[in-house]
Design a protein around this motif. Structure first.
Motif, PDB file in Angstrom:
ATOM      1  N   ARG A 139       0.794  -1.050  -0.176  1.00 22.17           N
ATOM      2  CA  ARG A 139      -0.038  -0.211   0.255  1.00 22.17           C
ATOM      3  C   ARG A 139       0.771   1.565  -0.062  1.00 22.17           C
ATOM      4  NH1 ARG A 139      -4.947  -0.094   1.347  1.00 22.17           N
ATOM      5  NH2 ARG A 139      -5.269   1.830   2.292  1.00 22.17           N
ATOM      6  N   ASP A 140       1.102   1.472  -1.141  1.00 21.40           N
ATOM      7  CA  ASP A 140       2.348   3.168  -1.392  1.00 21.40           C
ATOM      8  C   ASP A 140       1.094   4.228  -1.499  1.00 21.40           C
ATOM      9  OD1 ASP A 140       3.037   5.006  -2.174  1.00 21.40           O
ATOM     10  OD2 ASP A 140       4.121   4.515  -4.444  1.00 21.40           O
ATOM     11  N   GLN A 153       2.653   7.288  -0.119  1.00 19.42           N
ATOM     12  CA  GLN A 153       2.387   8.671  -0.706  1.00 19.42           C
ATOM     13  C   GLN A 153       1.837   8.616  -2.466  1.00 19.42           C
ATOM     14  OE1 GLN A 153       6.935   9.772  -0.842  1.00 19.42           O
ATOM     15  NE2 GLN A 153       6.577  11.543  -2.138  1.00 19.42           N
ATOM     16  N   ASN A 154       1.442   7.552  -2.632  1.00 18.41           N
ATOM     17  CA  ASN A 154       0.591   7.781  -3.881  1.00 18.41           C
ATOM     18  C   ASN A 154      -0.499   7.587  -4.350  1.00 18.41           C
ATOM     19  OD1 ASN A 154       2.890   8.609  -5.921  1.00 18.41           O
ATOM     20  ND2 ASN A 154       4.470   6.883  -5.192  1.00 18.41           N
ATOM     21  N   SER A 155      -1.213   7.333  -3.145  1.00 19.69           N
ATOM     22  CA  SER A 155      -2.438   5.938  -2.740  1.00 19.69           C
ATOM     23  C   SER A 155      -2.485   5.013  -3.576  1.00 19.69           C
ATOM     24  CB  SER A 155      -2.974   7.411  -2.841  1.00 19.69           C
ATOM     25  OG  SER A 155      -3.184   8.814  -2.146  1.00 19.69           O
ATOM     26  N   ILE A 156      -1.715   4.035  -4.351  1.00 15.49           N
ATOM     27  CA  ILE A 156      -2.117   2.777  -4.330  1.00 15.49           C
ATOM     28  C   ILE A 156      -1.701   1.250  -4.231  1.00 15.49           C
ATOM     29  CG2 ILE A 156       0.361   3.147  -5.696  1.00 15.49           C
ATOM     30  CD1 ILE A 156      -1.238   2.054  -8.379  1.00 15.49           C
ATOM     31  N   ARG A 214      -0.508  -2.351  -4.340  1.00 14.02           N
ATOM     32  CA  ARG A 214      -0.171  -3.478  -5.956  1.00 14.02           C
ATOM     33  C   ARG A 214       0.492  -4.622  -4.907  1.00 14.02           C
ATOM     34  NH1 ARG A 214       2.922   1.599  -5.880  1.00 14.02           N
ATOM     35  NH2 ARG A 214       3.642   2.482  -8.059  1.00 14.02           N
ATOM     36  N   THR A 224      -1.985  -3.366 -10.029  1.00 11.66           N
ATOM     37  CA  THR A 224      -2.048  -2.269  -9.531  1.00 11.66           C
ATOM     38  C   THR A 224      -3.229  -1.116  -9.117  1.00 11.66           C
ATOM     39  OG1 THR A 224      -1.807  -0.650 -11.697  1.00 11.66           O
ATOM     40  CG2 THR A 224      -0.276  -1.220 -10.430  1.00 11.66           C
ATOM     41  N   PRO A 236      -5.511   2.129  -8.502  1.00 11.81           N
ATOM     42  CA  PRO A 236      -5.075   3.631  -7.536  1.00 11.81           C
ATOM     43  C   PRO A 236      -6.282   3.937  -6.691  1.00 11.81           C
ATOM     44  CG  PRO A 236      -5.195   3.929  -9.582  1.00 11.81           C
ATOM     45  CD  PRO A 236      -5.481   2.317 -10.051  1.00 11.81           C
ATOM     46  N   TRP A 237      -6.408   4.312  -5.355  1.00 12.62           N
ATOM     47  CA  TRP A 237      -7.707   4.177  -4.426  1.00 12.62           C
ATOM     48  C   TRP A 237      -8.887   4.535  -5.453  1.00 12.62           C
ATOM     49  CZ3 TRP A 237      -3.947   5.510   0.590  1.00 12.62           C
ATOM     50  CH2 TRP A 237      -3.113   4.156   0.329  1.00 12.62           C
TER      51      TRP A 237
END
Length: 674
Positions: free
Chosen positions: A565-566, A568-571, A573, A601, A603-604
């Motif tokens: 759960r990234d 910083q980039n709200s994504i 993987r 991937t 994106p939220w």
């Protein structure tokens, strides 16, 4: 293994290649394992037909399984279907009429050989489990019995392409695998100098399977072909249907028992996608000994007592800590004399405000409202676990947190479920495309949530699987969601939880929208086993022939490697590996390398930007040269379309000899019309 069996295994004769002529001058290539005196004493034949290259890719397990049947008095034959392995021709798709016609000819040819008694059986797992049913529906006269394992009678609604009309992630991942193997060459040591022309012909015929399957998003004639559920009466042969609760293919066992009129038996264990003598999680069983009793009855006329035994034998799973992999699954064996069983009755529960019980107070408004994150589902495990990697569902509490929940009271006595639950819902959504994920969980007093079973449903298919209709926005629609068949015992003090959401990613591709779900009412019907009797079943320890001599260069590895759960980039993987590794086969002087990875991937805030990518590579290495096939398969959204990108490259001695790319848009069935 007994000394007698070991001696018989050591004396097995292997015929390689076994060439089977067809009427159009093509030949099918196979390996035959037979008793030492088969040329003088005719024996029944057992066949397995699939495209997974008996020369190399499946050589080891073919030897383990088919040598065993030969030691028990059968000519056991593994055949590569047309266009695969060393067989002539090209293969363009799975489960084609050409495949069945070739099989019928092959059965006729084998039955007529002087070493065959004229009686034939078919055994199969996955692909070969499907075509065992499909070939039986062609009614070849010599075919007396089949064993179908980890397969389905319904190609559309119960295969790795779609579930409840929802596009599965396995459509891309398995499609990418087949995409690659379709373009692999035959072995020059078997087919001779024409091997390269055969290879080029195969490469030129390749069409990406994931693309073909996405072009058929509804239950049309493409899927009906090969779905024996369209007419069960076509099957006259005796059927032994085998499945595993951890596998993606379990529902067909009970459907076949219910609808076939030919002699039939069902066996369901704890296993993933494998024969039960290899299957994980265990316990593994002496499956080959069990099947030999089946063959002895139907192909040799020996009364083994098998047909007097219960029609269905199943592993009743017991509650335990959830894990993404198990060595053995806790449980016990149960039996039903017939299926449907009078011992299993349907119990109806109603959905209330967070409650799941026999009666609820009428609600003055919706009973639940939820907006599901589009990345909900990362604890789902794989649609089709193999059991030897991180591919099983984990603790469901994270998933439950993004779902509408309905709980029963703690149980005062154990509850056994055997069969398929069904959930009926009246819902409203804020988009014209929507899917539902419905999970049934076992929750212990400490809060741990274990997935018992689940189902998916594409709301565009609420009227029919054959027709898709956009969903009326903010209007009530009624749907019935069939959950996967299961055998599971919920202990005293635990409670059941129904969890409803609008995503189950990446197990399902989902829709390119964030959805608000309103549930107005609903019910859950459970298949409750009233008699909790168990059986002491002696199925023995797993026994098979030794694996042929080989050297592992790189071990196989399979499973979800990481969920990231990234922030910083709200994504989110998901990284997956599906590698068979690298191994050298000494008897054919060949090293096979097979690797695969996937990246999903999400994106939220923008599920329309979700992507799925699968990479596969296969290389055949032998002194003096090597051949390699590499593919890339990608899937995403663009407006009301899916976008598929494919790439295939073939190399000989590190030099590219063939390359092709695809970039196609396919309108999503049920997407709103502009």
């Amino acid at each position: 293994m007994t000394d007698d069996l070991a001696a018989k295994l050591a004396s097995v004769c292997i015929v390689e290649p076994l060439w089977i002529p067809l009427s159009d001058n093509c030949r099918l290539s196979g390996r035959m394992f037979a008793p030492p005196d088969f040329e003088h004493t005719p024996v029944p034949a057992v066949l397995e037909l699939m495209p997974y290259r008996t020369r190399d890719r499946s050589r080891g397990k073919d030897t383990q399984t088919h040598s065993y049947f030969a030691a028990r008095g059968y000519a056991s034959i593994r055949i590569d279907i047309r266009g695969s392995g060393d067989s002539d021709g090209v293969m363009v798709d799975e489960y084609t009429p050409q495949e069945w016609a070739d099989a019928v000819e092959a059965i006729s040819w084998i039955a007529a050989q002087p070493w065959c008694t004229g009686k034939v059986g078919i055994i199969g797992l996955s692909w070969s489990g499907f075509n065992a049913l499909q070939i039986a529906a062609q009614r070849p006269p010599a075919l007396k019995a089949i064993v179908t394992t980890c397969a389905s009678d319904d190609r559309y609604n119960d295969d790795m392409h779609y579930m409840g009309g929802c596009l599965l992630g396995d459509n891309l991942q398995y499609g990418a695998t087949l995409f690659t193997w379709l373009g692999t060459p035959p072995d020059p040591l078997i087919v001779g100098d024409r091997w390269r022309d055969m290879w080029i012909a195969r490469l030129e015929a390749v069409y990406p399977p994931p693309l073909r399957w996405i072009e058929h998003q509804e239950r049309d004639s493409y899927w009906k072909s090969g779905s024996v559920c369209e007419d069960y009466s076509r099957i006259d042969a005796a059927v032994l249907a085998v499945g595993g609760w951890a596998d993606g293919y379990t529902n067909a066992v009970m459907r076949l028992l219910s609808h076939l009129r030919s002699p039939r038996k069902g066996l369901i264990g704890p296993w993933g996608h494998a024969y039960p003598h290899f299957g994980m999680p265990g316990p593994q069983i002496d499956f080959l000994g069990y099947v030999t009793r089946w063959w002895d009855h139907w192909l040799k006329g020996v009364n083994t007592g098998m047909m007097e035994e219960p029609q269905l034998v199943a592993w009743m799973q017991e509650s335990e800590s959830p894990s993404n992999t198990y060595q053995n699954r806790r449980g016990h064996w149960v039996a039903e004399p017939a299926w449907p069983s009078p011992n299993v009755t349907r119990h109806n529960l109603l959905l209330g405000n967070g409650r799941l019980q026999g009666t609820v107070e009428p609600a003055s408004g919706p009973i639940a409202i939820t907006t599901t994150s589009p990345d909900l589902g990362t604890d789902s495990g794989e649609w089709c676990p193999y059991g030897w990697g991180a591919d099983m569902p984990q603790d469901q509490r994270m998933e439950d947190g993004g779902s509408a929940l309905f709980d029963t009271a703690p149980l005062s006595e154990p509850l056994q479920l055997l069969g398929g639950p069904e959930c009926r819902l009246v819902v409203r959504v804020n988009k014209q495309e929507a899917m539902l994920s419905v999970r049934l969980n076992d929750v212990s007093p400490d809060g741990v949530s274990r997935r018992v079973t689940y189902g998916l449903f594409n709301l565009a298919h609420r009227h029919s699987q054959e027709v898709s209709d956009p969903v009326p926005v903010d209007q009530p629609v009624t749907v019935a969601v069939k959950l996967k068949d299961v055998g599971y015992e919920v202990p005293v003090g635990h409670h059941l939880r129904l969890a409803v959401s609008t995503a189950y990613w990446p197990l399902a591709m989902g829709v390119p929208h964030r959805l608000k779900l309103i549930i107005d009412s609903g019910s859950l019907t459970l298949p409750v086993r009233s008699d909790h009797s168990r059986i002491e079943l002696e199925l023995g320890d797993a026994v098979c022939a030794p694996y042929p001599e080989h050297h592992v260069v790189r071990p196989s590895h399979r499973g979800r490697l990481a969920v990231t759960r990234d922030l910083q980039n709200s994504i989110t993987r998901v990284e997956v590996e599906r590698s068979n590794g690298s191994f050298r086969l000494d008897d054919v002087n060949l090293t096979l390398h097979s690797t695969g990875t996937e990246t999903y991937t999400m994106p939220w805030s923008d599920p329309a930007a979700a992507t799925a990518e699968a990479r596969r590579s296969v290389r055949f290495e032998r002194a003096g040269g090597d051949c390699e096939v590499n593919t890339i398969s990608r899937l995403g959204f663009q407006g009301n379309f899916y976008v598929f990108e494919g790439y295939l490259e073939a190399l000989e001695n590190q030099r590219t000899i063939f390359k092709r790319e695809w970039n196609e848009k396919i309108r999503r069935s049920g997407a709103p019309v502009a």
